[in-house]
Design a protein around this motif. Structure first.
Motif, mmCIF file in Angstrom:
data_model
loop_
_atom_site.group_PDB
_atom_site.id
_atom_site.type_symbol
_atom_site.label_atom_id
_atom_site.label_comp_id
_atom_site.label_asym_id
_atom_site.label_seq_id
_atom_site.Cartn_x
_atom_site.Cartn_y
_atom_site.Cartn_z
ATOM 1 N N LYS A 173 0.824 -1.212 0.000
ATOM 2 C CA LYS A 173 0.000 0.000 0.000
ATOM 3 C C LYS A 173 0.858 1.261 0.000
ATOM 4 C CE LYS A 173 -4.147 -1.927 2.149
ATOM 5 N NZ LYS A 173 -5.046 -1.909 3.325
ATOM 6 N N PHE A 174 1.946 1.238 0.773
ATOM 7 C CA PHE A 174 2.817 2.411 0.806
ATOM 8 C C PHE A 174 3.496 2.630 -0.538
ATOM 9 C CE2 PHE A 174 6.800 4.623 1.526
ATOM 10 C CZ PHE A 174 6.431 5.643 2.382
ATOM 11 N N LEU A 175 3.967 1.563 -1.165
ATOM 12 C CA LEU A 175 4.641 1.697 -2.457
ATOM 13 C C LEU A 175 3.678 2.223 -3.517
ATOM 14 C CD1 LEU A 175 6.812 -1.554 -2.556
ATOM 15 C CD2 LEU A 175 7.618 0.790 -2.257
ATOM 16 N N ARG A 176 2.456 1.733 -3.538
ATOM 17 C CA ARG A 176 1.479 2.203 -4.526
ATOM 18 C C ARG A 176 1.140 3.673 -4.325
ATOM 19 N NH1 ARG A 176 -3.764 -0.829 -6.095
ATOM 20 N NH2 ARG A 176 -3.434 0.591 -7.838
ATOM 21 N N ARG A 177 1.099 4.111 -3.070
ATOM 22 C CA ARG A 177 0.703 5.484 -2.782
ATOM 23 C C ARG A 177 1.834 6.481 -3.017
ATOM 24 N NH1 ARG A 177 -1.265 4.462 1.834
ATOM 25 N NH2 ARG A 177 0.550 4.999 3.100
ATOM 26 N N ASN A 178 3.079 6.065 -2.830
ATOM 27 C CA ASN A 178 4.179 7.020 -2.844
ATOM 28 C C ASN A 178 5.180 6.828 -3.982
ATOM 29 O OD1 ASN A 178 3.949 8.577 -0.078
ATOM 30 N ND2 ASN A 178 3.529 6.435 0.358
ATOM 31 N N PHE A 179 5.167 5.672 -4.646
ATOM 32 C CA PHE A 179 6.162 5.419 -5.689
ATOM 33 C C PHE A 179 5.528 5.049 -7.026
ATOM 34 C CE2 PHE A 179 8.417 4.767 -1.730
ATOM 35 C CZ PHE A 179 9.647 5.362 -1.980
ATOM 36 N N SER A 180 4.280 5.445 -7.226
ATOM 37 C CA SER A 180 3.581 5.059 -8.449
ATOM 38 C C SER A 180 4.212 5.667 -9.703
ATOM 39 C CB SER A 180 2.106 5.466 -8.362
ATOM 40 O OG SER A 180 1.997 6.866 -8.141
ATOM 41 N N TYR A 226 9.300 -3.381 -11.810
ATOM 42 C CA TYR A 226 9.509 -4.595 -11.026
ATOM 43 C C TYR A 226 8.442 -4.861 -9.962
ATOM 44 C CZ TYR A 226 14.213 -4.394 -13.023
ATOM 45 O OH TYR A 226 15.281 -4.345 -13.894
ATOM 46 N N LEU A 227 7.804 -3.841 -9.432
ATOM 47 C CA LEU A 227 6.962 -4.026 -8.254
ATOM 48 C C LEU A 227 5.488 -3.734 -8.471
ATOM 49 C CD1 LEU A 227 9.317 -2.313 -5.633
ATOM 50 C CD2 LEU A 227 9.019 -4.759 -6.012
ATOM 51 N N GLU A 228 5.135 -3.073 -9.564
ATOM 52 C CA GLU A 228 3.746 -2.628 -9.716
ATOM 53 C C GLU A 228 2.772 -3.798 -9.761
ATOM 54 O OE1 GLU A 228 1.197 0.610 -12.294
ATOM 55 O OE2 GLU A 228 2.967 -0.314 -13.206
ATOM 56 N N ASP A 229 3.063 -4.830 -10.554
ATOM 57 C CA ASP A 229 2.137 -5.957 -10.682
ATOM 58 C C ASP A 229 1.919 -6.649 -9.335
ATOM 59 O OD1 ASP A 229 1.902 -5.443 -13.365
ATOM 60 O OD2 ASP A 229 3.412 -6.911 -13.972
#
Length: 335
Positions: free
Chosen positions: A221-228, A236-239
């Motif tokens: 959740k943090f990665l989707r909100r801050n590193f989109s 590498y991480l979105e999927d």
């Protein structure tokens, strides 16, 4: 339409009750600006809008603070009287050109609560995976096992503090009110869960599954909100993050199955030399809390319903003498 929507969002941001939101106090305490600027209403309003954008409405557009030098303020005020002034929905920022960058771009060494929680949960995920991998040396796996529970204990406590603060007073009545407000939260449940295992000599790697589920959910959740917008994230991480975010129910069901299975494993452990009756009693009290708490009750109740549909016919047909003790346990469970 877009300008009208932004105008409505800014009105909502201005009307938001920041004083009763514990996150605002934590957010404002991490903003390091000169004292003469911290007392200015336009600076405070600017950071309130940034807070509102971060935690409440990400679609709110916050303009950077446009500052001019103090030497130019007098001349600009006289010349701008004859010029049309642009219409703005927020307050107008003034003075101090060099401090504008420091105010709008906080130093990288200062982390907010969400970044701290992300860092701890990412660390928990790494050490938990390290503890589970069979090829990890025994001493390293044992240390990683303890560190995973200690990290989750710290992150749960910090999350409780950043959300609910501390008790208003340290007397029995205030503590009772405070614990009644947090006892059914997921952070408190995992705090007790980790305490149950971090203080035990029994090493059950199966107990790391709920910890892993919680950590990967927070990290995604943090990665989707801050590193989109990051190319590395998209490549590498979105999927993986999208899958985790869209399958939280599946992750919670897996966690519930493992938590209930762990309760039966602890009962079996009473036959070993590492038995700990107090730990078993505490854990089953925690399972009872998980069954009744709104944040975990739905998943636990579905798992127990499946167990009942499987076990009850067997007891009724082959071991009817167990109906009495089972009924006694159920009365305690539903109290």
């Amino acid at each position: 339409m877009g300008e009208d929507a932004q105008k409505a969002k800014k009105i909502a941001a201005a009307a938001y009750d920041y004083e009763n939101d514990h996150r605002w106090a934590d957010y404002w305490s991490n903003i390091l600006i000169p004292p003469h600027m911290a007392a200015r209403s336009d600076v405070i309003d600017h950071f309130k809008r940034k807070f509102y954008q971060r935690y409440i409405d990400p679609d709110l557009m916050v303009e950077p603070m446009s500052m001019t030098g103090s030497s130019q303020s007098a001349s600009s005020s006289s010349t701008n009287d004859n010029r049309p002034r642009p219409r703005t929905s927020g307050t107008t920022a003034r003075t101090s050109g060099t401090t504008a960058t420091a105010a709008s771009n906080p130093p990288p060494g200062r982390w907010d609560s969400q970044t701290i929680l992300f860092s701890v949960n990412a660390w928990v995920f790494v050490v938990a995976v390290l503890a589970i991998i069979p090829l990890t040396p025994k001493n390293l796996a044992s240390r990683a096992y303890r560190l995973a529970f200690m990290g989750t204990t710290c992150s749960s406590l910090y999350s409780l503090y950043s959300t609910y603060g501390k008790p208003r007073a340290w007397n029995m009545q205030a503590l009772q009110v405070y614990f009644q407000s947090i006892i059914a939260t997921k952070d408190f449940i995992y705090f007790i869960y980790c305490l149950t295992f971090v203080t035990s000599q029994l090493c059950l790697k199966f107990a790391l599954i709920p910890i892993l589920c919680r950590a990967i959910e927070h990290v995604a959740k943090f990665l989707r909100r801050n590193f989109s917008r990051s190319n590395l994230y998209r490549k590498y991480l979105e999927d993986l993050c999208v899958w985790v975010d869209s399958n939280t129910s599946t992750i919670n069901i897996l966690s519930s199955h493992s938590e209930i299975g762990l309760g039966f494993l602890l009962i079996v452990s009473l036959l070993s030399w590492q038995r700990n009756i107090i730990q078993v009693f505490m854990y089953w009290q925690l399972l009872k809390l998980m069954y009744h708490a709104p944040v975990t009750g739905g998943y636990h109740q579905s798992v127990w319903a499946k167990i009942g549909r499987t076990v009850n016919p067997v007891i009724n047909s082959r071991a009817p003498f167990l109906n009495t003790p089972v009924a006694a346990v159920q009365r305690w469970w539903f109290r």
